[in-house]
Design an enzyme around this catalytic site. Structure first.
Site, PDB file in Angstrom:
ATOM      1  N   ASP A 539       0.874  -1.174   0.000  1.00  0.00           N
ATOM      2  CA  ASP A 539       0.000   0.000   0.000  1.00  0.00           C
ATOM      3  C   ASP A 539       0.910   1.223   0.000  1.00  0.00           C
ATOM      4  OD1 ASP A 539      -3.110   0.755   1.026  1.00  0.00           O
ATOM      5  OD2 ASP A 539      -1.537   2.246   1.456  1.00  0.00           O
ATOM      6  N   LEU A 540       0.569   2.143  -0.983  1.00  0.00           N
ATOM      7  CA  LEU A 540       1.428   3.333  -1.054  1.00  0.00           C
ATOM      8  C   LEU A 540       1.277   4.143   0.231  1.00  0.00           C
ATOM      9  CD1 LEU A 540       0.844   4.505  -4.741  1.00  0.00           C
ATOM     10  CD2 LEU A 540       2.828   3.318  -3.812  1.00  0.00           C
ATOM     11  N   ASP A 582      -4.862   2.431  -3.451  1.00  0.00           N
ATOM     12  CA  ASP A 582      -3.423   2.387  -3.687  1.00  0.00           C
ATOM     13  C   ASP A 582      -2.839   1.083  -3.164  1.00  0.00           C
ATOM     14  OD1 ASP A 582      -3.847   2.838  -1.053  1.00  0.00           O
ATOM     15  OD2 ASP A 582      -2.313   4.405  -0.833  1.00  0.00           O
TER      16      ASP A 582
HETATM   17  P1  GH3 Z   1      -1.370   5.299   4.388  1.00  0.00           P
HETATM   18  O1  GH3 Z   1       0.117   5.516   4.399  1.00  0.00           O
HETATM   19  O2  GH3 Z   1      -1.893   5.043   5.731  1.00  0.00           O
HETATM   20  O3  GH3 Z   1      -1.796   4.279   3.467  1.00  0.00           O
HETATM   21  O4  GH3 Z   1      -1.954   6.662   3.960  1.00  0.00           O
HETATM   22  P2  GH3 Z   1      -2.708   6.970   2.676  1.00  0.00           P
HETATM   23  O5  GH3 Z   1      -2.858   8.445   2.484  1.00  0.00           O
HETATM   24  O6  GH3 Z   1      -2.134   6.280   1.532  1.00  0.00           O
HETATM   25  O7  GH3 Z   1      -4.126   6.388   3.024  1.00  0.00           O
HETATM   26  P3  GH3 Z   1      -4.959   5.279   2.267  1.00  0.00           P
HETATM   27  O8  GH3 Z   1      -4.102   4.252   1.766  1.00  0.00           O
HETATM   28  O9  GH3 Z   1      -6.039   4.825   3.212  1.00  0.00           O
HETATM   29  O10 GH3 Z   1      -5.626   6.074   1.175  1.00  0.00           O
HETATM   30  C1  GH3 Z   1      -5.664   5.691  -0.114  1.00  0.00           C
HETATM   31  C2  GH3 Z   1      -6.142   6.845  -0.979  1.00  0.00           C
HETATM   32  O11 GH3 Z   1      -6.080   6.505  -2.340  1.00  0.00           O
HETATM   33  C3  GH3 Z   1      -7.584   7.184  -0.723  1.00  0.00           C
HETATM   34  C4  GH3 Z   1      -8.101   7.659  -2.049  1.00  0.00           C
HETATM   35  O12 GH3 Z   1      -8.286   9.056  -2.082  1.00  0.00           O
HETATM   36  C5  GH3 Z   1      -6.990   7.299  -3.010  1.00  0.00           C
HETATM   37  N1  GH3 Z   1      -7.449   6.591  -4.111  1.00  0.00           N
HETATM   38  C6  GH3 Z   1      -8.155   5.441  -4.127  1.00  0.00           C
HETATM   39  N2  GH3 Z   1      -8.348   5.016  -5.431  1.00  0.00           N
HETATM   40  C7  GH3 Z   1      -7.748   5.985  -6.238  1.00  0.00           C
HETATM   41  C8  GH3 Z   1      -7.583   6.131  -7.630  1.00  0.00           C
HETATM   42  O13 GH3 Z   1      -8.039   5.294  -8.406  1.00  0.00           O
HETATM   43  N3  GH3 Z   1      -6.916   7.210  -8.081  1.00  0.00           N
HETATM   44  C9  GH3 Z   1      -6.397   8.173  -7.250  1.00  0.00           C
HETATM   45  N4  GH3 Z   1      -5.717   9.207  -7.732  1.00  0.00           N
HETATM   46  N5  GH3 Z   1      -6.544   8.059  -5.925  1.00  0.00           N
HETATM   47  C10 GH3 Z   1      -7.199   6.948  -5.421  1.00  0.00           C
HETATM   48 MG    MG Z   2      -1.985   4.287   1.269  1.00  0.00          MG
END
Ligand code: GH3
Ligand code: MG
Length: 694
Positions: A539-540, A582
């Site tokens: 996970d990013l 992510d």
């Molecule tokens: P953490 O280090 O805890 O993972 O922090 P984080 O900010 O990465 O938090 P998290 O993994 O929960 O959030 C993932 C984010 O990815 C939430 C959402 O806004 C974003 N996201 C989800 N799907 C997509 C997508 O298809 N495209 C884009 N640009 N953003 C996405």
């Molecule tokens: Mg993340």
């Protein structure tokens, strides 16, 4: 004789108003009019060749008018002139005004005019006529035979003929005698004088003086001849016809035209017979018990079949049996119905049945549509014959009989002579063909109608069925082609949908569903072949911040780059899937050593720690990776995913940008996503805004 000179002012033509010396005879001789000598006899004028006559020779003669007719030629008044040398036709312009009486026949006149080629022989054109005196019609005339007249050499001449008057026809303006001469008949026409009895001449043997006139075509060629005579004063009856022709003794038909050394000029004969066929105004056929006979008649008196009639007419050699021409008839008391004789075509062609009432069967092969009469064309035996009914007696039913029908035809047999064959033989008349003269539409009885299936219809039906078959084949081919095309399209779209269902649209990586399948398959294989598999979940880190600060577009591109880096970090036999957001999962198949999973996790962490270059931005990224390997243990996909998820959360907890291998205690510890606060101040995203590439 007192000569009373009357000069008529001819007002119709300005040319005629000029004196002969001054006038220019025609446009063709304007170059040398003085060179043309004046012709002073009608013989000179009439003897000119056509080209000479066309030059317009001046003519000046004294002659007697032998015919004057304002009606016969719509272009001009017809005038015949006669002098001691010969005769000529003079064309007097219409509209002329005679100051006194018109120059009627018997008038002595002084005539000036010019020569013209005429319609056949030279004529006297543009005549300027001066009446000298009343004279007399020439008494003497050259006696000519029909054959001489028909050479054309007697054109315009004053001649005498001899013959029997067969008919006298009268119109409003003219009377024409049809005179049978040796070798044929000729018409002699005069201007009708009211109150004069011409009919008494019928059957009279006459001598007639008149002007020989041609019948011609547009090429100035002779097509026949006739006479124009001034009136009854030039007709002499040598032997008048009987006052009542029906008072003559009745002759048996079979006695007609038999040899008699005392045979004289054929006058009318009188016969009596029962009517077999009657076409009013045309033909009357009878049978007197000795033989049948047909007579040509213009009479239209109603008369019923079977009734007796008296007929008088001139015998005519026209077919196998004698017939009568110019016949008149009157009903006779009594009747004797005549029954038809059934015959074959061969019998008809023997000739003995000519003019007899017969019955013959034949098949209809067509109709002569050009004829004014209804003419059925039939075959019988080896012959083709016609059955004829005048239009006036016909009906639509007769015309509508279908070709191919077998008919029983009743009527009078008219056998046609084969003139050539007869001449070639010893004299016995031979037949070439025969006709049947129908009495009424009921004389054609349909015995058998043709099958509906004619050759034409069979052909048409075959053609139609062939067309239908071909159309069917073509249609089937087109349908099959279309079905194949649509099937291909369906298959393509199904595959597209399946691909879309199993692959992430943004990165092109397999989705959670496909990963689940592959993971299950890998677990099954691992158990069967005692292999190890590894599962990484990553996970990013702080990805939300990229989205929030730089927008989703940039975030998407980061996700795509992440996917590319993951693909590059694994073998072809391994799989990488996007689980959502992510979050990614890497499935490592057939691990020889479970520790390999950690190396790959390390490699991925390193790879994803490389900053991402987008346009002018350089974004620092990182990922947290959970690792779980399975060797001999029996685990299902869900459990494995839970484990690797727990390991990944542990990596987050451990400060991100690292990997953690699953241990059992991680399950017990509640797998909750660590708060953002857990991120170290040194995490890559904290310096995000400061890392723009200048
Ligand atoms: P953490 O280090 O805890 O993972 O922090 P984080 O900010 O990465 O938090 P998290 O993994 O929960 O959030 C993932 C984010 O990815 C939430 C959402 O806004 C974003 N996201 C989800 N799907 C997509 C997508 O298809 N495209 C884009 N640009 N953003 C996405
Ligand atoms: Mg993340």
């Amino acid at each position: 004789m007192i000569l009373v000179a009357l000069t008529f002012a001819l007002t119709a033509s300005s040319a005629l108003a000029q004196s002969p010396a001054k006038q220019e005879p025609s446009s063709l001789n304007t170059r040398e009019p003085a060179a043309l000598r004046t012709l002073t006899s009608l013989h000179q004028a009439h003897s000119l060749a056509a080209d000479e006559a066309r030059r317009g020779y001046p003519i000046h003669v004294r002659a007697v008018v032998t015919y004057y007719d304002p009606y016969v030629d719509s272009r001009r008044i017809a005038l015949f002139l006669h002098d001691s040398t010969g005769g000529i036709y003079a064309a007097v312009p219409r509209g002329i005004v005679w100051p006194g009486q018109a120059p009627l026949p018997g008038t002595l006149v002084d005539v000036s005019g010019i020569s013209a080629p005429g319609d056949f022989a030279p004529i006297l054109d543009q005549p300027h006529i001066t009446v000298i005196s009343k004279s007399h019609i020439p008494i003497h005339a050259k006696s000519v035979a029909l054959s001489e007249i028909l050479t054309g050499s007697e054109d315009g001449q004053w001649v005498e003929i001899e013959g029997v008057v067969h008919s006298v026809s009268e119109s409003a303006t003219h009377v024409t005698l049809r005179i049978a001469m040796t070798g044929g008949t000729i018409g002699a026409t005069t201007v009708r004088r009211p109150g004069v009895d011409y009919q008494h001449l019928v059957d009279a043997w006459v001598h007639l003086r008149g002007n020989a006139a041609p019948m011609f075509n547009s090429n100035r060629q002779l097509t026949g001849a006739r006479l124009f005579f001034p009136g009854l004063e030039t007709v002499t009856a040598r032997a008048p016809g009987p006052l009542d022709v029906f008072s003559l003794p009745v002759q048996p038909i079979n006695s007609l035209m038999r040899f008699s050394s005392a045979a004289v000029w054929p006058h009318r004969i009188h016969i009596r017979g029962a009517v077999t066929t009657y076409w009013p105004g045309r033909t009357l056929c009878v049978d007197d018990g000795t033989e049948p006979l047909c007579a040509q008649t213009s009479q239209t008196t109603p008369i019923a079949a079977g009734s007796l009639v008296d007929i008088a007419g001139f015998t005519l050699l026209d077919g196998f049996n004698p017939s009568l021409s110019d016949a008149v008839f009157r009903p006779s008391p009594g009747s004797r119905p005549v029954s038809p004789v059934s015959i074959t075509d061969a019998q008809a062609l023997q000739g003995s049945l000519d003019s007899a009432l017969v019955q013959i069967e034949g098949q209809l092969i067509g109709q002569d549509l050009e004829s004014a009469d209804t003419v059925l064309i039939l075959t019988s035996g080896k012959s083709i014959f016609r059955a004829v009914l005048p239009a006036a007696l016909s009906s639509a039913a007769l015309s509508n009989i279908r070709v191919g029908s077998t008919l029983r035809i009743t009527g009078v047999c008219s056998t046609q002579i084969d003139a050539h064959g007869t001449l070639e033989g010893y004299g016995a008349t031979q037949a070439s063909r025969f006709w049947i003269l129908l009495r009424s539409p009921q004389d054609a009885v349909v015995l058998h109608a043709p099958s509906w299936w004619t050759t034409q219809r069979v052909g048409l039906a075959l053609l139609v069925s062939m067309m239908i078959t071909i159309t069917g084949f073509v249609w089937a081919f087109i349908l099959r082609h279309r079905v194949e095309q649509q099937t291909r399209e369906l298959r393509r779209s199904r595959e597209l949908y399946r691909h879309m269902a199993h692959h992430d649209a943004l990165t092109g990586l397999p989705t959670r569903v496909l990963l689940h399948d592959r993971l299950q398959t890998a677990l099954d294989r691992a158990q069967r072949f005692h292999k190890s598999i590894g599962l990484l979940m990553l996970d990013l880190d702080k990805f939300k911040q990229i989205n929030d600060s730089l927008g989703h577009g940039i975030g998407d591109r980061v996700l795509r780059i992440t996917a590319e880096r993951l693909r590059a970090a694994i073998r072809k036999t391994d799989s990488v899937a996007r689980m959502g957001g992510d979050e990614f999962v890497v499935l490592l198949n057939d691990l020889e050593d479970p520790s390999h999973a950690e190396r790959i996790a390390e490699k991925i962490v390193a790879s994803l720690s490389e900053p991402v270059r987008i346009d002018k931005l350089q974004l620092p990224i990182s990922a947290s990776v959970g690792v779980c390997t399975i060797s001999d243990e029996v685990v299902d996909a869900e459990t494995l995913l839970k484990r690797v998820d727990a390991a990944m959360y542990r990596a987050k907890e451990c400060g991100r940008s690292c990997f953690q291998v699953f241990t059992a205690d991680m399950i017990d510890a509640t797998p909750t996503r660590p708060p953002d606060a857990v991120a170290t101040p040194t995490s890559p995203q904290s310096t995000l805004l400061s890392s723009r590439i200048q």
